[in-house]
Scaffold this motif. Structure first.
Motif, short mmCIF file in Angstrom:
data_model
loop_
_atom_site.label_atom_id
_atom_site.label_comp_id
_atom_site.label_asym_id
_atom_site.label_seq_id
_atom_site.Cartn_x
_atom_site.Cartn_y
_atom_site.Cartn_z
N GLU A 101 0.83 -1.21 0.00
CA GLU A 101 0.00 0.00 0.00
C GLU A 101 0.86 1.26 0.00
O GLU A 101 0.57 2.23 -0.71
N ARG A 102 1.94 1.24 0.79
CA ARG A 102 2.82 2.41 0.85
C ARG A 102 3.53 2.65 -0.49
O ARG A 102 3.66 3.79 -0.95
N LEU A 103 3.99 1.56 -1.12
CA LEU A 103 4.67 1.70 -2.41
C LEU A 103 3.72 2.22 -3.48
O LEU A 103 4.09 3.06 -4.31
N THR A 104 2.49 1.72 -3.48
CA THR A 104 1.50 2.18 -4.46
C THR A 104 1.24 3.67 -4.31
O THR A 104 1.17 4.42 -5.29
N GLU A 105 1.12 4.12 -3.06
CA GLU A 105 0.88 5.54 -2.80
C GLU A 105 2.09 6.38 -3.20
O GLU A 105 1.95 7.48 -3.77
N MET A 106 3.30 5.88 -2.93
CA MET A 106 4.51 6.61 -3.30
C MET A 106 4.63 6.76 -4.82
O MET A 106 4.98 7.83 -5.32
N VAL A 107 4.31 5.70 -5.54
CA VAL A 107 4.36 5.75 -7.01
C VAL A 107 3.36 6.77 -7.53
O VAL A 107 3.65 7.55 -8.44
N ARG A 108 2.16 6.77 -6.96
CA ARG A 108 1.13 7.70 -7.41
C ARG A 108 1.54 9.15 -7.14
O ARG A 108 1.39 10.02 -8.00
N GLN A 109 2.07 9.41 -5.94
CA GLN A 109 2.50 10.76 -5.61
C GLN A 109 3.65 11.21 -6.50
O GLN A 109 3.71 12.37 -6.94
N ASN A 110 4.57 10.30 -6.79
CA ASN A 110 5.70 10.63 -7.65
C ASN A 110 5.23 10.96 -9.07
O ASN A 110 5.75 11.88 -9.72
N GLU A 111 4.23 10.20 -9.55
CA GLU A 111 3.69 10.44 -10.89
C GLU A 111 2.98 11.79 -10.95
O GLU A 111 3.09 12.52 -11.94
N THR A 157 3.67 14.43 -9.07
CA THR A 157 4.71 15.46 -9.02
C THR A 157 5.39 15.62 -10.37
O THR A 157 5.60 16.74 -10.85
#
Length: 254
Positions: free
Chosen positions: A70-80, A82
């Motif tokens: 869940e944390r990795l999915t959220e990090m990828v989404r936030q990075n995309e 940005t």
């Protein structure tokens, strides 16, 4: 008396239902099962401590993996988000949601269920993962206030007879632009961006393809026509030339 086939089908359905139920269990369910097992174990032959520790370790690993995912999915989404936000005001080339080749300035960014989408001038929407090229506006020589040309209608498939002259001029109404179609210039390549085959020429002034395909030509070729306005904003559409044994008379459009 039930038949053997009916009995097997019943057992198969039962096993399938059990498998589905097991896959939907959460870590709390595993803990409940484990404590139920401990409560009902044979006092004369209790479970070994190492087995209990192994079960606890497995449960913790499952919870850890789920949380990490869940944390990795959220990090990828936030990075995309940005990364896509940094493209606002930039000139990009890519494929729209309908897989058409488009280009334009990025006006805004939207976050959808399927991911991040760039909203381009001219109304085009391009998923972040379909961006092909990003160009600095100063190098393009255009303006974010300029709307890119639009594809009004597709170019129909054309037939070419191997060994015979081929000529085709696409309709001037294929593209539209706020500055008028007279301001558009055209170019043509194969769909993958490589040059046209040696036998095929393109006249951008008259929007005409011409040439004589080899006598042994078979199958078809896919072409891409690009329209560019005076601000260097562009849009593309494709069509196919299919090689046939004979062709009917084609009506030429202006």
């Amino acid at each position: 008396m039930p038949s053997i086939g009916t009995d097997l089908a019943t057992r198969s359905t039962s096993l399938s239902n059990k498998s589905d139920a097991f896959s939907s269990m959460k870590s709390e369910d595993f803990i409940r099962v484990m404590f139920t097992e401990l409560t009902n174990q044979d006092p004369l032959s209790p479970n070994e401590s190492k087995d209990l520790l192994a079960q606890i370790s497995t449960i913790r690993q499952i919870e850890s993996d789920l949380a990490m995912s869940e944390r990795l999915t959220e990090m990828v989404r936030q990075n995309e988000i940005t990364a896509s936000s940094s493209l606002i005001g930039k000139f990009v080339l890519g494929q729209s949601e309908s897989l058409a080749d488009v280009a334009g300035y990025v006006d805004s960014v939207s976050v959808t269920r399927d991911g991040v989408v760039l909203n381009l001038s001219g109304g085009f929407k391009v998923p972040m993962n379909r961006i092909v090229e990003v160009v600095d506006p100063e190098l393009v020589g255009g303006s974010p206030d300029n709307d890119a040309p639009r594809v009004v209608k597709g170019i129909p498939e054309q037939a070419a007879v191997p060994g015979q002259e081929f000529r085709f001029r696409f309709d001037i109404g294929t593209f539209a632009d706020d500055g008028g179609v007279e301001s558009l210039s055209y170019s043509a390549t194969l769909t993958d961006g490589s040059p046209l085959p040696a036998w095929l020429k393109f006249d951008p002034i008259n929007r005409e393809f011409y040439g004589t395909p080899p006598a042994d030509a078979t199958g078809s070729i896919n072409l891409r026509v690009t329209a560019v306005d005076s601000h260097n904003a562009r849009v593309s559409t494709g069509f196919t030339i299919k090689f046939v044994e004979s062709s009917g008379e084609e009506e030429e459009t202006e």
